[in-house]
Scaffold this motif. Structure first.
Motif, PDB file in Angstrom:
ATOM      1  N   ASN A  38       0.851  -1.190   0.000  1.00 25.92           N
ATOM      2  CA  ASN A  38       0.000   0.000   0.000  1.00 25.92           C
ATOM      3  C   ASN A  38       0.893   1.248   0.000  1.00 25.92           C
ATOM      4  OD1 ASN A  38      -2.008   1.493   2.580  1.00 25.92           O
ATOM      5  ND2 ASN A  38      -2.297   1.693   0.393  1.00 25.92           N
ATOM      6  N   HIS A  39       1.177   1.767  -1.211  1.00 26.00           N
ATOM      7  CA  HIS A  39       2.050   2.928  -1.349  1.00 26.00           C
ATOM      8  C   HIS A  39       1.503   4.112  -0.562  1.00 26.00           C
ATOM      9  CE1 HIS A  39       4.173   6.066  -3.950  1.00 26.00           C
ATOM     10  NE2 HIS A  39       5.094   5.448  -3.245  1.00 26.00           N
ATOM     11  N   ASN A  43      -4.270   3.254   2.940  1.00 24.13           N
ATOM     12  CA  ASN A  43      -5.360   2.386   3.408  1.00 24.13           C
ATOM     13  C   ASN A  43      -6.671   2.713   2.687  1.00 24.13           C
ATOM     14  OD1 ASN A  43      -4.049   0.794   5.652  1.00 24.13           O
ATOM     15  ND2 ASN A  43      -3.542   2.880   6.254  1.00 24.13           N
ATOM     16  N   PRO A  44      -6.682   2.548   1.357  1.00 25.68           N
ATOM     17  CA  PRO A  44      -7.834   2.987   0.569  1.00 25.68           C
ATOM     18  C   PRO A  44      -9.030   2.046   0.619  1.00 25.68           C
ATOM     19  CG  PRO A  44      -6.269   1.904  -0.858  1.00 25.68           C
ATOM     20  CD  PRO A  44      -5.635   1.968   0.527  1.00 25.68           C
ATOM     21  N   TRP A  45      -8.876   0.893   1.246  1.00 25.05           N
ATOM     22  CA  TRP A  45      -9.904  -0.130   1.247  1.00 25.05           C
ATOM     23  C   TRP A  45     -10.892   0.054   2.383  1.00 25.05           C
ATOM     24  CZ3 TRP A  45      -4.715  -2.044   0.738  1.00 25.05           C
ATOM     25  CH2 TRP A  45      -3.995  -1.982   1.933  1.00 25.05           C
ATOM     26  N   ARG A  46     -12.108  -0.312   2.100  1.00 26.80           N
ATOM     27  CA  ARG A  46     -13.149  -0.423   3.115  1.00 26.80           C
ATOM     28  C   ARG A  46     -13.856  -1.747   2.866  1.00 26.80           C
ATOM     29  NH1 ARG A  46     -10.303   3.012   4.345  1.00 26.80           N
ATOM     30  NH2 ARG A  46     -10.751   5.092   5.123  1.00 26.80           N
ATOM     31  N   PHE A  47     -14.149  -2.459   3.928  1.00 26.45           N
ATOM     32  CA  PHE A  47     -14.796  -3.764   3.830  1.00 26.45           C
ATOM     33  C   PHE A  47     -16.147  -3.688   4.521  1.00 26.45           C
ATOM     34  CE2 PHE A  47     -10.215  -4.378   3.844  1.00 26.45           C
ATOM     35  CZ  PHE A  47     -10.038  -5.128   2.698  1.00 26.45           C
ATOM     36  N   THR A  48     -17.168  -4.174   3.860  1.00 23.33           N
ATOM     37  CA  THR A  48     -18.517  -4.208   4.415  1.00 23.33           C
ATOM     38  C   THR A  48     -18.983  -5.655   4.420  1.00 23.33           C
ATOM     39  OG1 THR A  48     -18.984  -2.021   3.470  1.00 23.33           O
ATOM     40  CG2 THR A  48     -20.876  -3.357   4.177  1.00 23.33           C
ATOM     41  N   ARG A 105      -5.250   7.475  -7.165  1.00 26.21           N
ATOM     42  CA  ARG A 105      -6.424   6.613  -7.261  1.00 26.21           C
ATOM     43  C   ARG A 105      -6.061   5.286  -7.935  1.00 26.21           C
ATOM     44  NH1 ARG A 105     -12.337   8.736  -9.126  1.00 26.21           N
ATOM     45  NH2 ARG A 105     -11.790  10.264  -7.569  1.00 26.21           N
ATOM     46  N   ARG A 106      -5.221   5.364  -8.977  1.00 23.61           N
ATOM     47  CA  ARG A 106      -4.785   4.151  -9.654  1.00 23.61           C
ATOM     48  C   ARG A 106      -3.909   3.289  -8.736  1.00 23.61           C
ATOM     49  NH1 ARG A 106      -1.224   4.968 -14.507  1.00 23.61           N
ATOM     50  NH2 ARG A 106       0.081   3.204 -14.029  1.00 23.61           N
ATOM     51  N   GLU A 107      -3.001   3.924  -8.016  1.00 22.88           N
ATOM     52  CA  GLU A 107      -2.177   3.191  -7.050  1.00 22.88           C
ATOM     53  C   GLU A 107      -3.044   2.533  -5.977  1.00 22.88           C
ATOM     54  OE1 GLU A 107       0.713   5.922  -5.428  1.00 22.88           O
ATOM     55  OE2 GLU A 107       2.230   5.233  -6.859  1.00 22.88           O
ATOM     56  N   ASP A 108      -4.042   3.262  -5.513  1.00 18.10           N
ATOM     57  CA  ASP A 108      -4.938   2.725  -4.484  1.00 18.10           C
ATOM     58  C   ASP A 108      -5.723   1.513  -4.997  1.00 18.10           C
ATOM     59  OD1 ASP A 108      -4.082   4.601  -2.650  1.00 18.10           O
ATOM     60  OD2 ASP A 108      -5.863   5.865  -2.818  1.00 18.10           O
ATOM     61  N   TYR A 109      -6.152   1.560  -6.259  1.00 16.36           N
ATOM     62  CA  TYR A 109      -6.862   0.416  -6.827  1.00 16.36           C
ATOM     63  C   TYR A 109      -5.943  -0.806  -6.868  1.00 16.36           C
ATOM     64  CZ  TYR A 109      -9.585  -2.599  -9.821  1.00 16.36           C
ATOM     65  OH  TYR A 109     -10.279  -3.671 -10.305  1.00 16.36           O
ATOM     66  N   ALA A 110      -4.682  -0.581  -7.239  1.00 15.21           N
ATOM     67  CA  ALA A 110      -3.721  -1.685  -7.259  1.00 15.21           C
ATOM     68  C   ALA A 110      -3.554  -2.267  -5.856  1.00 15.21           C
ATOM     69  CB  ALA A 110      -2.379  -1.206  -7.818  1.00 15.21           C
ATOM     70  N   ALA A 111      -3.496  -1.420  -4.857  1.00 15.78           N
ATOM     71  CA  ALA A 111      -3.378  -1.893  -3.469  1.00 15.78           C
ATOM     72  C   ALA A 111      -4.601  -2.716  -3.082  1.00 15.78           C
ATOM     73  CB  ALA A 111      -3.207  -0.706  -2.518  1.00 15.78           C
ATOM     74  N   ASN A 118      -4.848 -11.225  -1.086  1.00 18.25           N
ATOM     75  CA  ASN A 118      -4.504 -11.717   0.258  1.00 18.25           C
ATOM     76  C   ASN A 118      -5.720 -12.355   0.935  1.00 18.25           C
ATOM     77  OD1 ASN A 118      -1.936 -10.712  -0.124  1.00 18.25           O
ATOM     78  ND2 ASN A 118      -2.009  -9.285   1.591  1.00 18.25           N
ATOM     79  N   PHE A 119      -6.863 -11.705   0.826  1.00 21.24           N
ATOM     80  CA  PHE A 119      -8.108 -12.211   1.405  1.00 21.24           C
ATOM     81  C   PHE A 119      -8.424 -13.600   0.837  1.00 21.24           C
ATOM     82  CE2 PHE A 119     -12.757 -12.594   1.329  1.00 21.24           C
ATOM     83  CZ  PHE A 119     -13.117 -12.243   2.613  1.00 21.24           C
ATOM     84  N   LEU A 120      -8.383 -13.720  -0.498  1.00 17.63           N
ATOM     85  CA  LEU A 120      -8.719 -14.966  -1.161  1.00 17.63           C
ATOM     86  C   LEU A 120      -7.729 -16.075  -0.809  1.00 17.63           C
ATOM     87  CD1 LEU A 120      -9.605 -13.613  -4.737  1.00 17.63           C
ATOM     88  CD2 LEU A 120     -11.153 -13.951  -2.807  1.00 17.63           C
ATOM     89  N   LEU A 121      -6.440 -15.736  -0.790  1.00 20.53           N
ATOM     90  CA  LEU A 121      -5.417 -16.738  -0.467  1.00 20.53           C
ATOM     91  C   LEU A 121      -5.506 -17.208   0.984  1.00 20.53           C
ATOM     92  CD1 LEU A 121      -2.349 -15.341  -2.398  1.00 20.53           C
ATOM     93  CD2 LEU A 121      -3.517 -17.518  -2.827  1.00 20.53           C
ATOM     94  N   SER A 122      -5.793 -16.293   1.881  1.00 26.99           N
ATOM     95  CA  SER A 122      -5.943 -16.666   3.283  1.00 26.99           C
ATOM     96  C   SER A 122      -7.068 -17.687   3.446  1.00 26.99           C
ATOM     97  CB  SER A 122      -6.217 -15.424   4.134  1.00 26.99           C
ATOM     98  OG  SER A 122      -6.457 -15.773   5.475  1.00 26.99           O
ATOM     99  N   LEU A 123      -8.185 -17.434   2.791  1.00 23.57           N
ATOM    100  CA  LEU A 123      -9.304 -18.372   2.860  1.00 23.57           C
ATOM    101  C   LEU A 123      -8.938 -19.708   2.224  1.00 23.57           C
ATOM    102  CD1 LEU A 123     -12.226 -15.953   1.987  1.00 23.57           C
ATOM    103  CD2 LEU A 123     -11.760 -16.977   4.220  1.00 23.57           C
ATOM    104  N   TRP A 124      -8.297 -19.654   1.055  1.00 22.93           N
ATOM    105  CA  TRP A 124      -7.942 -20.877   0.337  1.00 22.93           C
ATOM    106  C   TRP A 124      -7.035 -21.773   1.187  1.00 22.93           C
ATOM    107  CZ3 TRP A 124     -10.125 -23.048  -3.673  1.00 22.93           C
ATOM    108  CH2 TRP A 124      -9.472 -24.098  -4.307  1.00 22.93           C
ATOM    109  N   ALA A 125      -6.093 -21.140   1.882  1.00 20.62           N
ATOM    110  CA  ALA A 125      -5.164 -21.895   2.723  1.00 20.62           C
ATOM    111  C   ALA A 125      -5.899 -22.657   3.827  1.00 20.62           C
ATOM    112  CB  ALA A 125      -4.119 -20.956   3.328  1.00 20.62           C
ATOM    113  N   GLU A 126      -7.128 -22.245   4.135  1.00 26.57           N
ATOM    114  CA  GLU A 126      -7.939 -22.919   5.152  1.00 26.57           C
ATOM    115  C   GLU A 126      -9.019 -23.813   4.541  1.00 26.57           C
ATOM    116  OE1 GLU A 126      -8.948 -20.880   8.750  1.00 26.57           O
ATOM    117  OE2 GLU A 126      -7.736 -19.134   8.168  1.00 26.57           O
TER     118      GLU A 126
END
Length: 184
Positions: A38-39, A43-48, A105-111, A118-126
């Motif tokens: 995250n350059h 912290n551009p993300w929000r999770f709902t 904004r473009r950098e934030d989208y990449a982040a 990371n979210f998907l891989l964490s779940l997959w590992a379980e």
């Protein structure tokens, strides 16, 4: 599961069993998302996380949008879309805080894309399957209202679905030599 194995074996899951997943696994996946590159630490993300009432409303809206797109739906098609939007066990909506600067904004989208991975891989590992989806429901103003997301300050990047996989597809991937260039 080690990281490399998770990276090579993770697949997008479209069919899920009607089973819950653990709260702890979801929390670990969200924590993993927060560790994404995250350059400038914007912290551009929000999770709902969408609960049962919100899911029911999204199911209704999703079926309505499909019917409008196709002109009409048969009862069988309505049931199919209801099931698709109601399953799997967990739905997390990820949105991006919109920066005024287009480059940032473009950098934030990449982040955010890294956070989703990371979210998907964490779940997959379980042993938990997942899918990142977009489409009409993710851009509809009623979705923003339902999720209490201010479209002037945030943009929905996608829906992250998670659940126990019914099956694991193995789609073909291009070989490395088909996409790799080497220069001198």
């Amino acid at each position: 599961m080690d990281t490399y194995t998770a990276l090579l074996n993770r697949r997008t899951i479209h069919e899920y069993r009607d089973e819950p997943i653990s709260e702890e696994a979801v929390q670990r996946a969200l924590q993993a998302a927060l560790r994404a590159p995250n350059h400038k630490l914007t912290n551009p993300w929000r999770f709902t996380r969408v609960g049962p009432r919100g899911r029911a409303e999204l199911v209704r809206l999703g079926v309505e949008l499909k019917a409008a797109k196709k002109g009409s739906l048969t009862d069988e098609q309505r049931d199919y879309y209801r099931q698709k939007f109601a399953n799997p066990a967990e739905l997390v909506v990820v949105s991006q805080v919109l920066d005024a600067d287009p480059f940032r904004r473009r950098e934030d989208y990449a982040a955010i894309a890294c956070a989703v991975q990371n979210f998907l891989l964490s779940l997959w590992a379980e042993g938990i399957g997942s899918k990142w989806s977009t489409g009409g429901i993710t851009t509809d103003e009623r979705t923003y209202e339902l999720l209490q997301i201010d479209a002037d300050t945030e943009e929905i990047v996608g829906f992250l679905w998670a659940g126990v996989p019914a099956e694991t597809p193995n789609p073909p991937r291009r070989p490395l030599e088909a996409v790799l260039r080497t220069t001198e």
